[in-house]
Structure formats: structure tokens, C-alpha cells
Design a protein around this motif. Structure first.
Motif, PDB file in Angstrom:
ATOM      1  N   UNK A 132      38.281 -25.191 -44.531  1.00  7.59           N
ATOM      2  CA  UNK A 132      38.811 -24.896 -45.231  1.00  7.59           C
ATOM      3  C   UNK A 132      40.826 -24.326 -44.385  1.00  7.59           C
ATOM      4  N   UNK A 133      40.930 -24.248 -43.232  1.00 11.93           N
ATOM      5  CA  UNK A 133      41.962 -24.125 -42.828  1.00 11.93           C
ATOM      6  C   UNK A 133      42.792 -25.402 -42.404  1.00 11.93           C
ATOM      7  N   UNK A 134      41.903 -26.265 -41.951  1.00 13.30           N
ATOM      8  CA  UNK A 134      42.828 -27.521 -42.014  1.00 13.30           C
ATOM      9  C   UNK A 134      43.119 -28.168 -43.110  1.00 13.30           C
ATOM     10  N   UNK A 135      42.006 -27.815 -44.457  1.00 12.10           N
ATOM     11  CA  UNK A 135      42.326 -28.104 -45.765  1.00 12.10           C
ATOM     12  C   UNK A 135      43.673 -27.246 -46.388  1.00 12.10           C
ATOM     13  N   UNK A 136      43.771 -25.839 -45.512  1.00 15.35           N
ATOM     14  CA  UNK A 136      44.503 -25.610 -46.416  1.00 15.35           C
ATOM     15  C   UNK A 136      46.597 -26.003 -46.485  1.00 15.35           C
ATOM     16  N   UNK A 137      46.771 -26.511 -45.343  1.00 19.02           N
ATOM     17  CA  UNK A 137      48.318 -27.362 -45.835  1.00 19.02           C
ATOM     18  C   UNK A 137      48.087 -28.169 -47.227  1.00 19.02           C
ATOM     19  N   UNK A 138      47.149 -28.928 -47.208  1.00 21.66           N
ATOM     20  CA  UNK A 138      47.746 -29.602 -48.562  1.00 21.66           C
ATOM     21  C   UNK A 138      47.201 -29.234 -49.706  1.00 21.66           C
ATOM     22  N   UNK A 139      46.523 -27.997 -49.738  1.00 19.85           N
ATOM     23  CA  UNK A 139      46.409 -27.091 -51.067  1.00 19.85           C
ATOM     24  C   UNK A 139      47.318 -26.757 -51.777  1.00 19.85           C
ATOM     25  N   UNK A 147      37.191 -20.035 -33.928  1.00 26.21           N
ATOM     26  CA  UNK A 147      36.238 -20.095 -33.814  1.00 26.21           C
ATOM     27  C   UNK A 147      35.600 -19.980 -32.154  1.00 26.21           C
ATOM     28  N   UNK A 148      36.216 -20.128 -31.188  1.00 23.38           N
ATOM     29  CA  UNK A 148      35.775 -19.561 -30.759  1.00 23.38           C
ATOM     30  C   UNK A 148      35.439 -17.735 -30.237  1.00 23.38           C
ATOM     31  N   UNK A 149      35.893 -17.550 -31.240  1.00 26.47           N
ATOM     32  CA  UNK A 149      36.004 -15.611 -31.732  1.00 26.47           C
ATOM     33  C   UNK A 149      34.465 -15.665 -31.734  1.00 26.47           C
ATOM     34  N   UNK A 150      34.331 -16.921 -32.739  1.00 23.63           N
ATOM     35  CA  UNK A 150      33.051 -16.380 -33.330  1.00 23.63           C
ATOM     36  C   UNK A 150      32.887 -15.857 -34.343  1.00 23.63           C
ATOM     37  N   UNK A 151      34.545 -16.306 -35.610  1.00 23.38           N
ATOM     38  CA  UNK A 151      34.502 -15.603 -37.375  1.00 23.38           C
ATOM     39  C   UNK A 151      34.106 -16.770 -37.659  1.00 23.38           C
ATOM     40  N   UNK A 152      33.153 -15.905 -38.219  1.00 22.49           N
ATOM     41  CA  UNK A 152      33.075 -17.177 -39.155  1.00 22.49           C
ATOM     42  C   UNK A 152      33.550 -17.827 -40.693  1.00 22.49           C
ATOM     43  N   UNK A 153      34.953 -17.875 -40.511  1.00 19.48           N
ATOM     44  CA  UNK A 153      34.997 -18.816 -41.456  1.00 19.48           C
ATOM     45  C   UNK A 153      35.202 -20.172 -41.652  1.00 19.48           C
ATOM     46  N   UNK A 154      35.080 -20.803 -42.678  1.00 14.94           N
ATOM     47  CA  UNK A 154      34.793 -22.664 -42.897  1.00 14.94           C
ATOM     48  C   UNK A 154      36.236 -23.184 -42.180  1.00 14.94           C
ATOM     49  N   UNK A 155      36.142 -24.021 -40.993  1.00 18.35           N
ATOM     50  CA  UNK A 155      37.439 -24.252 -40.244  1.00 18.35           C
ATOM     51  C   UNK A 155      38.003 -25.133 -41.283  1.00 18.35           C
ATOM     52  N   UNK A 182      36.096 -31.423 -47.466  1.00 15.53           N
ATOM     53  CA  UNK A 182      35.154 -31.210 -48.005  1.00 15.53           C
ATOM     54  C   UNK A 182      34.132 -31.715 -47.874  1.00 15.53           C
ATOM     55  N   UNK A 183      33.644 -32.313 -47.734  1.00 17.96           N
ATOM     56  CA  UNK A 183      32.998 -33.342 -46.718  1.00 17.96           C
ATOM     57  C   UNK A 183      32.501 -33.078 -45.896  1.00 17.96           C
ATOM     58  N   UNK A 184      33.318 -32.816 -44.050  1.00 19.06           N
ATOM     59  CA  UNK A 184      32.969 -32.281 -43.261  1.00 19.06           C
ATOM     60  C   UNK A 184      32.099 -30.784 -43.293  1.00 19.06           C
ATOM     61  N   UNK A 185      32.666 -30.058 -44.357  1.00 21.63           N
ATOM     62  CA  UNK A 185      31.905 -29.015 -44.116  1.00 21.63           C
ATOM     63  C   UNK A 185      31.166 -28.663 -45.035  1.00 21.63           C
ATOM     64  N   UNK A 186      30.684 -29.717 -45.993  1.00 22.25           N
ATOM     65  CA  UNK A 186      29.578 -29.523 -46.002  1.00 22.25           C
ATOM     66  C   UNK A 186      28.104 -30.049 -45.633  1.00 22.25           C
TER      67      UNK A 186
END
Lengths: 494, 350, 303
Positions: C270-277, C260-268, B160-164
Motif C-alpha cells: 500500500x505504501x509503495x502504491x501510495x505515490x501513484x494513487x 516492517x522491522x518493527x512488526x507493524x502490520x500494514x500492507x507495505x 496489487x498483485x504483490x499484495x495478493x
């Protein structure tokens, strides 16, 4: 030749002489009952045989040879197996895995092979189990069969069964007895610990009665009767029984109606329990441990909700209230186990005050002065040998129990639930607690006394309710309560 | 032949206060080995580690600065652990508070300090509470182990911090990953000239006092201690253990949030990724060393702050890696744990 | 598009490798009833020990062995606290993570001094199994350790479910009293599980330093240990399900760097946090029905 002979067994725990000069013999191919009340010494004797305890004196012979059994492993090696009420099974393993656990040498375990092996044993001994089933899916009766097969798989020639029917429903009891009788014909010898006269008379060949650590007598079933056995168990003079009184008298202040508690697999742990208590009366609940007193206490003190039924104090329904609310409603409670029902790390004063914190607050803060003063009063009143700021767990058992009693009585309750009030206390403390209970009765408190000590129940109660297998078998006014009558009720007969 | 037997019984009274002392001695013995490996003299290392930081004014004040967040996270963990709730999530809750502070401190430019600072603290506290809410509810309603969930929340907060900082709060001109600078009024006032000591230290001390009073002198505090000591006993006495643990968990989260507020408003003045050097976890060390007693935790946190400051000295003076401090702290934790348990045993001759 | 997919699969396997090793290690511990929160620290220590040994001896394989030993010793240390003494598993595990991390950092500085350039070793090379096939080439150019990771899963499955040792482990994690009653030494059994687990975790860490990167950086583990704790719950304590979880998470991570390389703009993030969520959601759904080894977290003391 005798399968097992125990001679001159003595075992003392602290001040308690659990076994005194006990002689016990088990013949080959018989089912021999060990009968007695709570604390008679039956389980102690068998734990000595199974290597869990070491006798202070005495000798043990297996098939005529003297042995020294220092651990269960050695007992198993000597051909002795034990099935207790607390199953030692691993729920997430299969039946077969449980049976071979710790008893197989190979590094690899093939499910098929161990299942085949267990199936073969099952056929051989006629104990019906499903080797591939997971233990957690089994009923209590099925689990017990697995425990029995486990012992037989290890070539037990002597099987000790400690209160085996305590956890079974009637149909399962029949299956168990049928298996035992068959196994015995094939050469197994069984020691059957019980307090239930009906069952003992149904399935056993000989009976040894223990009382207060000593053997009263050993008899053949054919030569005795339930009444005789009851007398031997309880051991006092007998005289005729007059009447039973289950009706509530007019000024009943505390009333249980139809309290039922269902456990797993539909087994009725408490079955339609009903009784009432009037002000200034002590109703004692007698019964051998394991017949539902513990669960009844939990329901009454608000730790478990009953499946059905009602509890009323002065007409107000309290059966589904929390412990705090029950206390507010005017019911004082002492815990069955004073170590679990108190907070050892807090001080005496804190433990005394904690049930009623509203009383000890000033402007939102704890009124430490009042807490300590109130504690000092209680300490004086109850002759507790401690200071208010001592940590509770440093107190002796007797003093802890006095604290518990003081706490239960602190709010001048209309009803007092006294659960095992003198368990583990020395003579002096016991006398004090009993005296105190009688005083409270004189002051008009209605008291429910749950105790495994039959003497205590007989001495203190005005009426006695006997609990057996979760239901009340009879409520007898104390004037008419003969030890024999009570003993019969406690053992399921009469 | 008399044998020695170890039995479970309370250790003799004279042993209890010795525990922290013995723990510290054992720790120093063990870490001496490492100091020797680093080709330095242990005694000299300990001088630089423990004594030298106290020798100059600036240094002493630095110790206090370093201790400030630890006092708060230590207290936060103490409140939770004492009630039987194992809050390992102080790290994430700290950042939650920091985020709230970062937002307020850079947005409400026109408000005076007297309004902004309390506002920051309040919202920082609430942010910590919110971040602590999910694991607490899961534990109470569904009996889900709070250690795992609070750890997971820590990891999520990192992102979250990194994203912000990568998005909304990225500095548009320099591209630096930090939130906008705090305006003057929002910064914690400095307590001493020519040092970094800031208001946060006072806040920490106040919290210590408040929590001390809460735990020892209020009904809630008694209920918390009861729930943590014996769940069964507390239940029997009529205490709603679940509710008590929930309150403790939330207070814990809030206090950890305040630690985050302090680091931003007192030192950095903007949010950065590396705001916390594991203060949430070090707080657990402080809480354990302090025996879950607020005053003890204060002393432990100061001690750890001392070690933290001293390890810089050691590294400069003796070329011993600065991580010596971390090694000492974690060794001290393990040794203390062992000693706390050993106090339940007694050696008897039979 | 095919290229994307193929390279994604290849990357997934690579990213999942340390997760597989470490999670299997944690699996041994938890199956035996111990929650090993030292995993993050043991992985870090393993990365350090592996790298340092390889650097000092010039042999990558010796480095791997060094890492394994460090992991086993860590397991032994935790066993002393959590099994022998019965200390709270949470705090002692965290203490181990803190200590192992601090120790690694300290010793790294002592050995390699403060170098401007980070020391490095020539890492393990990838093995190209199918050099001529364009598709298989991409997927099967993996490190030997990756192939080992995949191969080890059925081995672990076999050990846990088909050997006497595995039976005892499952038993002690579920009901230590019954295991003790069956004459098995609970302490020794749990210690062995911790030692094996520690070794595996360390391999997971070493993979990152001596195979993937060729260097030891301070952020090398970066929370992967906690992912593994999540993966076990996700995989219901079963070795094969753990594989799917690791591949899923590895895939998500590989995906986000490619996106990221292809330029699609999803906050990365979010992906990294996804496993935990997702794990928290899984825990919520599983609730009381989670197949926790029943004795997890309870120290065993014979009365």
C-alpha cells in the motif's frame, strides 16, 4: 525622404495574383491606411515588407536605401515591426520576459533589470504596460500594447499594424489611437491595415486602397469621404439605395433571434444576431473576415453553444443541440474548412455515409454495398471525379467540396448552411457549386450562404445580411443591394 | 543547379508496402553491430533467430505460444490507438484479467469446464475493463492525459498483485508466492500433444477476427476510425467522439484482460508476480508494426513471437545474450516509427 | 523513538536522491515541451553504464561520467525522433525505454558473461559530516551524490528562472510559435533540453548502481522512472516543489521498510502504491487547471 517605398511589387500564389504591380509609399511620421476587402492583397504586401514572403518582382527602399528583406529578423534590423492579430506572446512569462525574449545577450536574466528596462521603454514611448504582470492575466488590449512595445523596444521606426482593432473593445480602440497619434508625432511611421472606414477616417493621414491585388488609388484623408472610399474598395457603379428589409416574411422556416456569443473578458463576439430565411430563399451573409462569420457558423452548426438567443427550424428550438442532432433536425451543413470538416483518411464513400449511418446498416453491420452504391449515385449526380473507395484526402479541393456538398444535401434538408462553399476552388468547381446552390433554392431549400467573396454573395442571394463586428448591420434585398451600400455596411459605416 | 528539396506530400504509392521491409532490413543492419560485439556472426545469428525456430514442430508451436498474449495485447492497443486513445495500460489490464481468472480457476471446484472457462474469460474481460475505466473517465471528463494515468495504473497493479501473492494467496505450506493451483476443468485445453500450445491461441485468433469485423464492418468501427483520424471531422459529422473513445478504451482493457486469462489458464495455472514479460508494452510494438490493422498486428505479433523464441536459440547456439530479441524488437519499433513518418515526405528535384 | 525518526530522515534523503536527479532531468524535458517517457530506460542505462565503466576502469568517477554520456546520447536519440521528425512522443519515448533497457541487459551479459555471482564494485562511500553528534551523524552520513542532489536544486531553479537559456526553455514549452517568431531555433533548444535531461536521469540511475548498491541488478530501477513522471505533475513543474515531492515519496518508502522491522502490520505494498494513487488523485483535482507547459506533447513544425 520616404520611410518606406515599395515599387512594382508582384506576388503570385499558384493561380492567384495577390499583388500586381503595387506601388506603395510611406512618409515619415504619417499613419497610412491600407484599405481593401478580403483578398485584396493588403496582408500579402505587408508580409513581403516584413520578410515573411518574398516578392516575385519589385524593389523595396527604406529611407531611400534599397534593401533585401529575407526574414523577419532582417526586417526588425531594418527598423520594421509588425503587430498582427495572432499575438506571438508566451502566456506564462511576464511582460518583461516576453519583450526581451530573443533580444537580450547576457546569460543571466535579472527580473529587476529587465523590468526596469521595459519600464523605461514604456515611459519613453508612452505605452502603458506592467512589466511584472503575466501575459496570461492581461486583457486583449493590454496584450496588444505589449506587442507594440515589443516592436518599439527593438527600435522599430516603421510599425505595421494588421487589423489592430479586430480584437479590441471600443474603449481599447480609443487608447490605441491615442498612442498611435502620439508616437507618430515623435517620429514613428505607421502602416494601418484595415477594412473599417470609420476608423481609417478617424486616425489616418493618407489612404491607399487595394482591390484584387492592385492599387486603386492613394488619397489624402482630407480629399475623400467614406462613400468615396467604399466605392474605391468595391469598385462598381453605384446608384441610390431604396430600402432595408429585416422583417421575416410569413413562411420563414429558419429563424435566428438574438444570438449572442460572449468571449473572454466579456467581448461580444456575436451581438444580438437575428434573421430569418424562407423556403426557396438564399440569405447571404457578407462581411470582411474576422467580423464573426466563423463564430456564427460554429454556433449554427452546433459546435459552440450561444450565450443567449435561439435558433429555430420550423418552430423547433435547436440552438443547443449537437451537430448530429442538428443534422437530424433537417439542417444540412458544409464545413467552413473542408479539411477540418471531413476525415481525410476515410474513403469518399465513408465520408458521404458517416453523417447518416442509421441509413446504411443491416443487422447491426455496415451495409457496404449500399454505402458504395449510394456513393456512386452521388458521384454521378455531383460530377465528382473520384471513385467511392478513394481516400478522401487524395481528392482535389474542388472534388472534396463537392463531396461535402453532396453529404450536406444527402438527407434532403429543409435548410442548408453553406459556409465558404467555393473557397479555394478553381473556376469550374466554383461555377458548379454556385449552380447547384441555385438549383437547391429552386427545389425549396432555405439556404444560408456565408461567404467572404462579395461577388458570390451578390450573385446568389435574394437578401443580403451584412455582418460587422459581430452584429448584423442591415439586411438588404438584393435588388436594392448596391455594392456601394454593401461596402459601406461591411466597413462599419452607413 | 538543381537542388533536392524535401516537401510534405504523400509518398509515391510504390513506397508504402516497402516500409516494413526496409524497416526490418535497417533494424538487422543496426543490430548486426551488437552481434559482432558479442563476437558472433550476424548471418548465423539471424539464422538462429528467424529460421531455426521454424524448423521443428515443437519450435513452431512454441512460437505460437509466445505470440498468444502478444496478439491479444497488440489488438487491445490497436483498438485504442485507432480511436485516438493512447492506452499504455495493457500491462496492468492484463494482470487484472489474470487475477480474475486466478480467483475463478481455483475457487469454483465443482463447475464443469464448459461453464468455468467461458466464465473465466468473461470475468477476465470485465476485470480488464474495470482497470481501464478510471483513466478513460479522467480523459473524457477532465481531459487528463491517458498516457500518464494508464502508466500509473500499471505501477499500482504491480503492487496489487504483490499484495495478493504475499497475503491472501500465499501458499501456506511452501511460502511460495503463487495463487492456489487451478483445478483441471479450469485449465485451457491443450491444442497439440507434447507442446504448450493452448486454447488461448484460438481465443486470440477469434479476437483478431472479431475486432477486424468490428473495425471494418460495423458502424461503431467506422466511428472509431473517424475519431482517431480526425477529431474535428468526426465531431462535425455528428459523432460523439468522447463516447466513442470511452468504448474503445474499455474494449481495449477487456481484450488485454483476456491476455492475462490466457497466460494463467493456459500456461501457469496460478498467478505469479512475473506472469507477464512486458507483454503490455510489447503489444504496443506489435500494434505499431502492424500499422494498426488487425491482420497486420497478428503478423507482427507472430513475428515478435518468432524473435522471442529465436533469441533463446541464439543464446544457446552462439552464446549471444538472449536479450538480442528485445534489442531487435525495440529497434524495429523505432525504425518503423521513423519510416512511417518519412512516408509523409517526398524528395523533389527543383 | 528519536532513533527511529533520525534514521528515517537519513534514509529518506538517501532514497530520494535518484528521484531528485531523474525528476529534474524530466523537468528540463517537459518544460521545453517534450514528455520524455524514455526516463525509465535512461535510468536503467545510466545504472548499467555507470557500473560497467566503473568496473572496467576501476574509477567510480569515470563510471559516473560514463553514465552521464549514456544519458546525453539517449536524449539525443529521442530528440531525433520526437523533435526533428515529430514522431508521437508517447510511442517514441516508450520505444527508447524498451531499447535502452534491452541494450543494457544485452551488453551486460556480453561483458560480464553469465556469472554465478553478480559482479560488483566498491561503491562510493558515505561521507560522515558530523561524526561526533549522534543525531546529526545519522542524518548527515550521505553519499556525496546525495549532497549534490540537494545542492543542484537551487541551481536548476536558477537556470530555469534566472538565465536567458531558462527563459527560452520556458518559452518554447509554452508557445513554440512565439519562440520561433522571436528568432530562436526551436529544434536546437528542445534538443539541448533533452540532452541535459538525459544526463541528469542517467545520474539518478547510476547512483543506485555505483553508490547505493555497488552492483547492477536487473530490477534496479523498478518503476522509479514512472514515479518521476508522477512527481513532476505533483510538483507542478517547479524544481523546488519537486524536491518536497521526492522527499515525501522517499520518506514513504523508507518508512515502510522500517515499519516492517518493527512488526507493524500494514500492507507495505500500500505504501509503495501510495505515490501513484496520490498522483492520480492530484491529476483529478488539478484537472484542467494543471500548469502544464502548454505545448507539452505537441511536436512543432514550422509551416
Amino acid at each position: 525622404m520616404l520611410a518606406v517605398e515599395m515599387k512594382g511589387i508582384n506576388k503570385t500564389f499558384g493561380l492567384v495574383k495577390a499583388n500586381q504591380d503595387v506601388h506603395f509609399c510611406l512618409e515619415q511620421g504619417e499613419i497610412h491606411a491600407l484599405l481593401g476587402e478580403n483578398g485584396a492583397g493588403k496582408t500579402t504586401l505587408m508580409r513581403i515588407l516584413y520578410g515573411l514572403y518574398k516578392a516575385d518582382d519589385g524593389e523595396i527602399f527604406i529611407n531611400g536605401e534599397k534593401v533585401n528583406i529575407a526574414s523577419p529578423k532582417e526586417a526588425i534590423a531594418a527598423g520594421i515591426g509588425m503587430v498582427t492579430q495572432h499575438f506571438t506572446l508566451v502566456p506564462t512569462l511576464t511582460v518583461a520576459e516576453n519583450i526581451v525574449l530573443g533580444y537580450t545577450d547576457g546569460m543571466l536574466i535579472s527580473q529587476k533589470e529587465i523590468e526596469k528596462s521595459v519600464e523605461a521603454a514604456s515611459q519613453k514611448y508612452g505605452i502603458d504596460v506592467n512589466p511584472a504582470a503575466m501575459v496570461k492575466d492581461l486583457s486583449v488590449g493590454e496584450r496588444q500594447r505589449v506587442e507594440i512595445l515589443k516592436a518599439l523596444y527593438r527600435n522599430a521606426r516603421v510599425l505595421i499594424m494588421d487589423e489592430p482593432t479586430a480584437v479590441l473593445v471600443p474603449q481599447e480602440v480609443d487608447v490605441l489611437f491615442e498612442s498611435l497619434l502620439r508616437l507618430v508625432k515623435e517620429g514613428l511611421s505607421v502602416i494601418f491595415i484595415s477594412h473599417k472606414l470609420v476608423e481609417v477616417m478617424a486616425v489616418c493621414d493618407r489612404i491607399t486602397v487595394l482591390r484584387d491585388g492592385r492599387v486603386t488609388s492613394t488619397v489624402n484623408k482630407a480629399d475623400t469621404s467614406q462613400t468615396e472610399l467604399a466605392k474605391m474598395m468595391v469598385g462598381r457603379e453605384t446608384f441610390g439605395v431604396k430600402s432595408q428589409s429585416t422583417k421575416c416574411s410569413g413562411n420563414a422556416i429558419y429563424e435566428l433571434s438574438g444570438i449572442t456569443l460572449e468571449g473572454k473578458h466579456g467581448k461580444k463576439i456575436l451581438d444580438n444576431v437575428s434573421f430569418c430565411i424562407s423556403s426557396g430563399e438564399i440569405l447571404g451573409v457578407a462581411g470582411v473576415s474576422g467580423n464573426g462569420q466563423g463564430e456564427l457558423t460554429h454556433v449554427i452548426t452546433g459546435l459552440i453553444c450561444p450565450t443567449s438567443g435561439s435558433i429555430k427550424i420550423e418552430g423547433k428550438e435547436i440552438s443547443h443541440l449537437s451537430p448530429g442532432q442538428i443534422s437530424d433536425a433537417g439542417v444540412g451543413r458544409t464545413p467552413e474548412d473542408r479539411h477540418e470538416g471531413t476525415i481525410g483518411e476515410l474513403t469518399v464513400a465513408e465520408n458521404l455515409a458517416i453523417e447518416n449511418l442509421k441509413e446504411f446498416q443491416k443487422n447491426g453491420f455496415l451495409d457496404q454495398k449500399r454505402i458504395v452504391e449510394s456513393a456512386k449515385e452521388k458521384i454521378k449526380e455531383f460530377q465528382i471525379k473520384a471513385s467511392p473507395n478513394d481516400q478522401l484526402r487524395k481528392l482535389s479541393g474542388g472534388n472534396m467540396q463537392k463531396v461535402v456538398l453532396a453529404r450536406a444535401l444527402a438527407r434532403k434538408p429543409k435548410v442548408l448552411i453553406a459556409s465558404q462553399p467555393t473557397r479555394g476552388l478553381d473556376v469550374g468547381a466554383t461555377e458548379y457549386v454556385r449552380k447547384r446552390l441555385l438549383e437547391e433554392k429552386e427545389n425549396g431549400t432555405a439556404i444560408l450562404l456565408l461567404s467572404e467573396d462579395l461577388d458570390e454573395v451578390l450573385a446568389l442571394s435574394d437578401r443580403i445580411a451584412v455582418i460587422y463586428e459581430g452584429s448584423i448591420r442591415g439586411i438588404v434585398p438584393s435588388a436594392e443591394a448596391t455594392p456601394e451600400k454593401i461596402g459601406l455596411l461591411m466597413a462599419g459605416a452607413g | 543547379m538543381s537542388k533536392l528539396r524535401i516537401e510534405r506530400a504523400a509518398a509515391p504509392l510504390w513506397a508504402k508496402p516497402l516500409i516494413p521491409i526496409v524497416a526490418v532490413l535497417v533494424t538487422f543492419l543496426v543490430t548486426s553491430v551488437l552481434i559482432i560485439i558479442a563476437k558472433a556472426n550476424p548471418v548465423s545469428a539471424y539464422y538462429h533467430l528467424l529460421i531455426e525456430p521454424l524448423s521443428t514442430r515443437f519450435s513452431v508451436l512454441e512460437v505460437l505460444v509466445k505470440s498468444t498474449p502478444l496478439i491479444l495485447t497488440g489488438i487491445a492497443v490497436t483498438v485504442a490507438f485507432a480511436s485516438g486513445y493512447f492506452n499504455i495500460g495493457a500491462e496492468g489490464q492484463l494482470y487484472a484479467g489474470a487475477i480474475a481468472a486466478a480467483w475463478i480457476g481455483s475457487t469454483f471446484v465443482n463447475l464443469p469446464a464448459i461453464v468455468v472457462i467461458p466464465l473465466m474469460m468473461l470475468l477476465g474481460f470485465l476485470a480488464g475493463v474495470i482497470w481501464a475505466l478510471i483513466p478513460a473517465l479522467l480523459k473524457i471528463k477532465l481531459k487528463v492525459d491517458e498516457v500518464v494515468t494508464t502508466l500509473l495504473m500499471n505501477s499500482i497493479m504491480v503492487y496489487v498483485v504483490s499484495w495478493l501473492l504475499n497475503g491472501v494467496w500465499r501458499n501456506p505450506e511452501t511460502g511460495a508466492q503463487q495463487s492456489p493451483e487451478f483445478f483441471e476443468a479450469a485449465r485451457y485445453i491443450k491444442l497439440a500433444a507434447k507442446s504448450r500450445l493452448h486454447l488461448g491461441f484460438i481465443v486470440a485468433l477469434v479476437v483478431v477476427v472479431i475486432i477486424y469485423i468490428l473495425i471494418k464492418k460495423t458502424p461503431l468501427g467506422l466511428k472509431m476510425r473517424a475519431s482517431g483520424a480526425s477529431k474535428a471531422g468526426a465531431q462535425f459529422a455528428g459523432i460523439n467522439v468522447n463516447r466513442t473513445m470511452l468504448v474503445a478504451a474499455l474494449i481495449s482493457g477487456g481484450i488485454a484482460g483476456l491476455a492475462g486469462v490466457g497466460e494463467i489458464a493456459g500456461i501457469h495455472y496460478h498467478l505469479i508476480n512475473e506472469l507477464s514479460a512486458g507483454y503490455g508494452y510489447t503489444g504496443i510494438i506489435a500494434a505499431t508494426l502492424g500499422g494498426l490493422n488487425p491482420i497486420g498486428v497478428l503478423i507482427a505479433a507472430l513475428f515478435i513471437g518468432l524473435i522471442g523464441t529465436g533469441s533463446l536459440n541464439v543464446s544457446m547456439a552462439l552464446r549471444v545474450p538472449v536479450y538480442l530479441g528485445d534489442v531487435v524488437q525495440s529497434t524495429l519499433l523505432l525504425v518503423t516509427l521513423a519510416m512511417l513518418l518519412l512516408q509523409n515526405y517526398r524528395i523533389k528535384r527543383i | 523513538m528519536d532513533d527511529f525518526l533520525v534514521s528515517l530522515i537519513g534514509a529518506t534523503l538517501r532514497v530520494a536522491t535518484p528521484l531528485i536527479f531523474a525528476t529534474l532531468g524530466e523537468l528540463f524535458c517537459e518544460r521545453a515541451g517534450i514528455l520524455n517517457l524514455g526516463i525509465e530506460g535512461i535510468m536503467f542505462l545510466g545504472a548499467f553504464a555507470g557500473f560497467t565503466t566503473a568496473s572496467l576502469t576501476g574509477s567510480l568517477w569515470l563510471g559516473l561520467i560514463g553514465a552521464i554520456i549514456s544519458g546525453m546520447l539517449s536524449g539525443l536519440l529521442l530528440s531525433f525522433f520526437a523533435v526533428r521528425l515529430g514522431v508521437n512522443q508517447h510511442v517514441s519515448g516508450l520505444g527508447l525505454t524498451l531499447l535502452a533497457t534491452a541494450l543494457s541487459l544485452f551488453l551486460f551479459r556480453v561483458i560480464f558473461k553469465e556469472n554465478q555471482n553478480l559482479p560488483s564494485v566498491v561503491p562510493f562511500q558515505q561521507l560522515n559530516l558530523f561524526p561526533n553528534n549522534p543525531i546529526l551523524h545519522e542524518i548527515f552520513s550521505q553519499y556525496l551524490l546525495t549532497y549534490i542532489a540537494i545542492a543542484i536544486i537551487p541551481v536548476v531553479w536558477f537556470i530555469i528562472f534566472r538565465t536567458n537559456y531558462g527563459l527560452k526553455i520556458r518559452s518554447v514549452g509554452d508557445n513554440p510559435e512565439a519562440t520561433d517568431a522571436a528568432g530562436i531555433n526551436v529544434y536546437r533548444l528542445r534538443t539541448s533540453a533533452l540532452v541535459i535531461g538525459g544526463g541528469l536521469m542517467a545520474i539518478g540511475g547510476a547512483f543506485l548502481s555505483i553508490a547505493q548498491l555497488g552492483k547492477f541488478t536487473f530490477g534496479i530501477i523498478e518503476g522509479r522512472g514512472w514515479v518521476c513522471i508522477a512527481l513532476i505533475i505533483f510538483g507542478n513543474w517547479h524544481p523546488v516543489k519537486v524536491l518536497w515531492g521526492a522527499l515525501l515519496f522517499g520518506g514513504v518508502q523508507a518508512l515502510q521498510s522500517r515499519l516492517q522491522i518493527t512488526g507493524i502490520k500494514l500492507p507495505y505494498e500500500l505504501f509503495l502504491a501510495l505515490p501513484y494513487i496520490v498522483t492520480i488523485i492530484a491529476l483529478t483535482l488539478a484537472g484542467r487547471n494543471a500548469s502544464y507547459p502548454a505545448a507539452l506533447l505537441k511536436p512543432y513544425k514550422r509551416e
